[in-house]
Design a protein around this motif. Structure first.
Motif, PDB file in Angstrom:
ATOM      1  N   LEU A   1       1.581   3.874  -2.365  1.00  0.00           N
ATOM      2  CA  LEU A   1       2.636   3.941  -1.349  1.00  0.00           C
ATOM      3  C   LEU A   1       2.058   3.883   0.067  1.00  0.00           C
ATOM      4  O   LEU A   1       2.579   3.184   0.935  1.00  0.00           O
ATOM      5  CB  LEU A   1       3.474   5.210  -1.525  1.00  0.00           C
ATOM      6  N   VAL A   2       0.975   4.618   0.298  1.00  0.00           N
ATOM      7  CA  VAL A   2       0.325   4.606   1.613  1.00  0.00           C
ATOM      8  C   VAL A   2      -0.194   3.207   1.918  1.00  0.00           C
ATOM      9  O   VAL A   2      -0.006   2.673   3.013  1.00  0.00           O
ATOM     10  CB  VAL A   2      -0.826   5.643   1.678  1.00  0.00           C
TER      11      VAL A   2
ATOM     12  N   LEU B   1      -2.286  16.164  -3.383  1.00  0.00           N
ATOM     13  CA  LEU B   1      -1.155  16.526  -4.242  1.00  0.00           C
ATOM     14  C   LEU B   1      -1.585  17.459  -5.362  1.00  0.00           C
ATOM     15  O   LEU B   1      -2.743  17.471  -5.765  1.00  0.00           O
ATOM     16  CB  LEU B   1      -0.540  15.271  -4.873  1.00  0.00           C
TER      17      LEU B   1
ATOM     18  N   ASP C   1       2.593   0.811   2.760  1.00  0.00           N
ATOM     19  CA  ASP C   1       3.077   1.046   4.116  1.00  0.00           C
ATOM     20  C   ASP C   1       2.127   0.434   5.144  1.00  0.00           C
ATOM     21  O   ASP C   1       2.562  -0.204   6.107  1.00  0.00           O
ATOM     22  CB  ASP C   1       3.239   2.549   4.361  1.00  0.00           C
TER      23      ASP C   1
ATOM     24  N   VAL D   1      -4.228  11.581   1.266  1.00  0.00           N
ATOM     25  CA  VAL D   1      -3.367  12.029   0.167  1.00  0.00           C
ATOM     26  C   VAL D   1      -3.912  13.325  -0.429  1.00  0.00           C
ATOM     27  O   VAL D   1      -5.104  13.432  -0.712  1.00  0.00           O
ATOM     28  CB  VAL D   1      -3.287  10.937  -0.928  1.00  0.00           C
TER      29      VAL D   1
ATOM     30  N   LYS E   1      -0.480  11.169  -9.884  1.00  0.00           N
ATOM     31  CA  LYS E   1       0.262  11.400  -8.642  1.00  0.00           C
ATOM     32  C   LYS E   1      -0.509  10.874  -7.435  1.00  0.00           C
ATOM     33  O   LYS E   1       0.069  10.265  -6.531  1.00  0.00           O
ATOM     34  CB  LYS E   1       0.555  12.890  -8.457  1.00  0.00           C
ATOM     35  N   VAL E   2      -1.819  11.093  -7.425  1.00  0.00           N
ATOM     36  CA  VAL E   2      -2.643  10.611  -6.317  1.00  0.00           C
ATOM     37  C   VAL E   2      -2.651   9.080  -6.308  1.00  0.00           C
ATOM     38  O   VAL E   2      -2.494   8.455  -5.261  1.00  0.00           O
ATOM     39  CB  VAL E   2      -4.074  11.182  -6.375  1.00  0.00           C
ATOM     40  N   ARG E   3      -2.826   8.456  -7.473  1.00  0.00           N
ATOM     41  CA  ARG E   3      -2.801   6.985  -7.545  1.00  0.00           C
ATOM     42  C   ARG E   3      -1.481   6.438  -7.003  1.00  0.00           C
ATOM     43  O   ARG E   3      -1.464   5.488  -6.220  1.00  0.00           O
ATOM     44  CB  ARG E   3      -2.976   6.509  -8.990  1.00  0.00           C
ATOM     45  N   ASP E   4      -0.376   7.018  -7.433  1.00  0.00           N
ATOM     46  CA  ASP E   4       0.938   6.564  -6.983  1.00  0.00           C
ATOM     47  C   ASP E   4       1.079   6.706  -5.466  1.00  0.00           C
ATOM     48  O   ASP E   4       1.584   5.805  -4.789  1.00  0.00           O
ATOM     49  CB  ASP E   4       2.056   7.337  -7.682  1.00  0.00           C
ATOM     50  N   ALA E   5       0.629   7.845  -4.938  1.00  0.00           N
ATOM     51  CA  ALA E   5       0.736   8.078  -3.497  1.00  0.00           C
ATOM     52  C   ALA E   5      -0.166   7.115  -2.717  1.00  0.00           C
ATOM     53  O   ALA E   5       0.225   6.614  -1.661  1.00  0.00           O
ATOM     54  CB  ALA E   5       0.378   9.525  -3.175  1.00  0.00           C
ATOM     55  N   VAL E   6      -1.353   6.840  -3.242  1.00  0.00           N
ATOM     56  CA  VAL E   6      -2.262   5.894  -2.592  1.00  0.00           C
ATOM     57  C   VAL E   6      -1.599   4.520  -2.499  1.00  0.00           C
ATOM     58  O   VAL E   6      -1.668   3.849  -1.463  1.00  0.00           O
ATOM     59  CB  VAL E   6      -3.611   5.806  -3.335  1.00  0.00           C
TER      60      VAL E   6
END
Length: 87
Positions: free
Chosen positions: A44-45, A26, A48, A24, A37-42
């Motif tokens: 999501l990853v 961002l 998945d 990630v 933003k990084v926490r949210d993306a982590v």
């Protein structure tokens, strides 16, 4: 699960937030925004990876930001992860 978040301030004032272990990277207008933003993306990853059987759901998560930790055990982070998996 411990996730390291690295922050760096750009010359234009924006922050780059990265969690290399999760792939990630961002930008955020502020330090707090980049971290969020990084926490949210982590999440999501991770969702998945769990969905595809690549990882198991962690019992707790700790975000370490350039030396300071932000623990989110079983609460907000895992609740967010559950919400992502439910969609």
């Amino acid at each position: 699960m411990k996730v390291k978040i690295e922050l760096e301030r750009e010359e234009d004032g924006r922050y780059i937030g990265a969690a290399p272990s999760m792939g990630v990277l961002l930008y955020g207008g502020t330090r707090a925004q980049a971290i969020q933003k990084v926490r949210d993306a982590v999440l999501l990853v991770l969702a998945d990876r769990i969905e595809h059987g690549e990882e198991r759901a962690p019992s707790n998560m700790t975000f370490v930001v350039n030396g300071s930790s932000s623990k989110k055990r079983g609460s907000a982070a895992l609740r967010s992860l559950s919400e992502v998996l439910a969609t």
